[in-house]
Design an enzyme around this catalytic site. Structure first.
Site, PDB file in Angstrom:
ATOM      1  N   ARG A  89       1.082  -0.939  -0.154  1.00 15.21           N
ATOM      2  CA  ARG A  89      -0.161   0.205  -0.259  1.00 15.21           C
ATOM      3  C   ARG A  89       0.708   1.409  -0.158  1.00 15.21           C
ATOM      4  NH1 ARG A  89      -3.820  -0.892   4.315  1.00 15.21           N
ATOM      5  NH2 ARG A  89      -2.163   0.045   5.468  1.00 15.21           N
TER       6      ARG A  89
ATOM      7  N   TYR B 270     -12.318  24.795  -5.642  1.00 15.70           N
ATOM      8  CA  TYR B 270     -12.951  24.047  -6.050  1.00 15.70           C
ATOM      9  C   TYR B 270     -14.487  24.001  -5.846  1.00 15.70           C
ATOM     10  CZ  TYR B 270     -12.978  19.331  -8.176  1.00 15.70           C
ATOM     11  OH  TYR B 270     -13.206  18.152  -8.774  1.00 15.70           O
TER      12      TYR B 270
ATOM     13  N   ASP C 271      -3.703  25.108  -3.339  1.00 13.54           N
ATOM     14  CA  ASP C 271      -4.448  23.948  -5.219  1.00 13.54           C
ATOM     15  C   ASP C 271      -3.255  24.824  -6.172  1.00 13.54           C
ATOM     16  OD1 ASP C 271      -5.669  22.446  -7.613  1.00 13.54           O
ATOM     17  OD2 ASP C 271      -7.937  22.862  -5.954  1.00 13.54           O
TER      18      ASP C 271
ATOM     19  N   LYS D 221      -5.088  15.800 -14.297  1.00 13.45           N
ATOM     20  CA  LYS D 221      -5.496  17.130 -14.826  1.00 13.45           C
ATOM     21  C   LYS D 221      -4.801  17.479 -16.232  1.00 13.45           C
ATOM     22  CE  LYS D 221      -9.522  18.435 -13.429  1.00 13.45           C
ATOM     23  NZ  LYS D 221      -9.743  19.086 -12.234  1.00 13.45           N
TER      24      LYS D 221
END
Ligand SMILES: *Cc1c(COP(=O)(O)O)cnc(C)c1O
Length: 396
Positions: A61, A114, A187, A212
């Site tokens: 993980r 956002y 961000d 993105k």
């Protein structure tokens, strides 16, 4: 030296042999990209290694070869001492907020963030006793930091905002915040870690939706949080561990592949976007173009001082028309897809007004606020498509 265990290959039943068959370590040849290593279980060489977390990765993980390669490439780009990966850009934001905030703290959040970031602050952070206060993204750095209270632990920003494109002087905000013991997070999906490097300007946590521009092909979700300061990085890493985030090896590989062409794509998409923005400014149906690389933009000075270039995402305001006219414009577009998200190789358009409902400091625009993402198509084709859609707007 501790003995390394070996598995017998003869004198055991076939079903037992099949469990181990083909598992003999093979030498990996060197390819351009990292191996896509898949594994939850990590086989350890001996008993002592089982609980020796300092010297061995003991569970998949935490990320294997492709993850390590991606993290180190992102750290290089961001100028970070380390980077954490998350299964989406939103998870990077929520993971970073949970990493540094606790009950009783206050977080100042820019009103232009956002929308799902705001949802998390309202629905989750508040439920866990974190006070959330939205602040006008048009405040000066001095006004913003002066509005902090004694319990303010973090200032969370998005610069430029991905719908309304206000920019903050992050160097000034982070210097003032640091003097008061307040952390800063931004961000930076628009800056993509390449056009703008928040950590170099003193910001504590740089977040990206890798989905993105780094991914670049609109087909993989991932987010990153980068930090320089050891205590901040440690808080991010522990929260990834505590919350159990992990990403698939194939996805990490795809992200790294995207990163290789990031500068080239950004250069081309940024140049086409600026040309389209300049063209739009001259169209009679357009009231305003909102793009930090335009000299007319209120944030042009910050952008020219701090950014290496611009990406393909910007806004524009149509002159007020009949309500149906916005749909007529969008439906007339042939080359621009209608879709959220951005950063891929394809051009996209949306109208932004329906997303601004919860904002406290929404500016009044002269007409409908639109957003374009410019892909890798030829500039003249995109302009021709927009021209005929503006005709449809005017006719509706
Ligand atoms: C898309 C986006 C995100 C979220 O990224 P996902 O990978 O879709 O969760 C966060 N911030 C901004 C500015 C975005 O545009």
């Amino acid at each position: 030296m501790a003995q390394v265990r070996t598995t017998p290959s003869t004198g055991i039943a076939e079903e037992t042999r099949l469990i181990r068959a083909g598992a003999k370590a093979c030498d990996l040849v060197k390819t351009v990209g990292p191996p896509i290593q898949k594994g939850s279980t990590v086989l350890l060489p001996n008993a002592a290694a089982l609980y020796d977390d300092d010297n061995h990765l003991t569970y998949g993980r935490a990320g294997l070869a492709a993850h390590q390669a991606l993290k180190s490439a992102l750290a290089e780009m961001e100028g970070a001492s380390g980077v954490c990966l998350y299964p989406s850009g939103l998870a990077a934001i929520t993971g970073a907020l949970l990493a540094v905030l606790k009950a009783g703290d206050e977080v100042l959040v820019a009103d232009n963030v956002y929308k799902p970031t705001r949802r998390f602050c309202d629905n989750v952070l508040r439920r866990y006793g974190v006070a959330v206060r939205y602040v006008d993204p048009r405040l000066s750095p001095e006004e913003l930091v002066a509005s902090a209270s004694d319990s303010t632990r973090l200032i969370a920003l998005e610069s430029p905002g991905s719908l309304t494109f206000e920019m903050m002087d992050l160097a000034a905000v982070s210097a003032l915040a640091r003097a008061r013991g307040i952390l800063t997070l931004t961000d930076n999906t628009w800056g993509a870690g390449y056009l703008y490097k928040p950590l170099e300007h003193g910001v504590d946590i740089s977040i990206q939706a890798l989905t993105k521009y780094v991914g670049g092909h609109s087909d993989v979700f991932m987010g990153s949080a980068a930090a320089r300061d050891a205590a901040v990085l440690n808080a991010l890493e522990s929260s990834v561990h505590d919350l159990g985030w992990s990403v698939a090896a194939e996805d990490a590989y795809q992200m790294l592949r995207g990163l290789r062409t990031l500068p080239t794509r950004l250069e081309r998409q940024g140049a086409t976007a600026l040309a389209v923005a300049e063209w739009l400014q001259a169209q009679p149906e357009v009231a305003e173009v909102i793009h930090p690389a335009l000299p007319s933009d209120p944030d042009h000075a910050i952008w020219s001082r701090d950014y290496k270039g611009a990406c393909g995402l910007f806004g524009f305001v149509l002159k007020a028309g009949r309500p149906e006219a916005v749909d007529a414009f969008l439906n007339a577009l042939q080359l621009f897809g209608l879709g959220f998200s951005w950063g891929g190789f394809e051009s996209l358009a949306i109208h932004s007004d329906p997303q601004l409902g919860k904002r406290k400091y929404a500016r009044a625009y002269a007409g409908p606020l639109m957003r374009l993402h410019i892909g890798l198509e030829a500039e003249e084709d995109l302009i021709a498509d927009l021209r005929q859609a503006l005709d449809a707007y005017a006719a509706a």
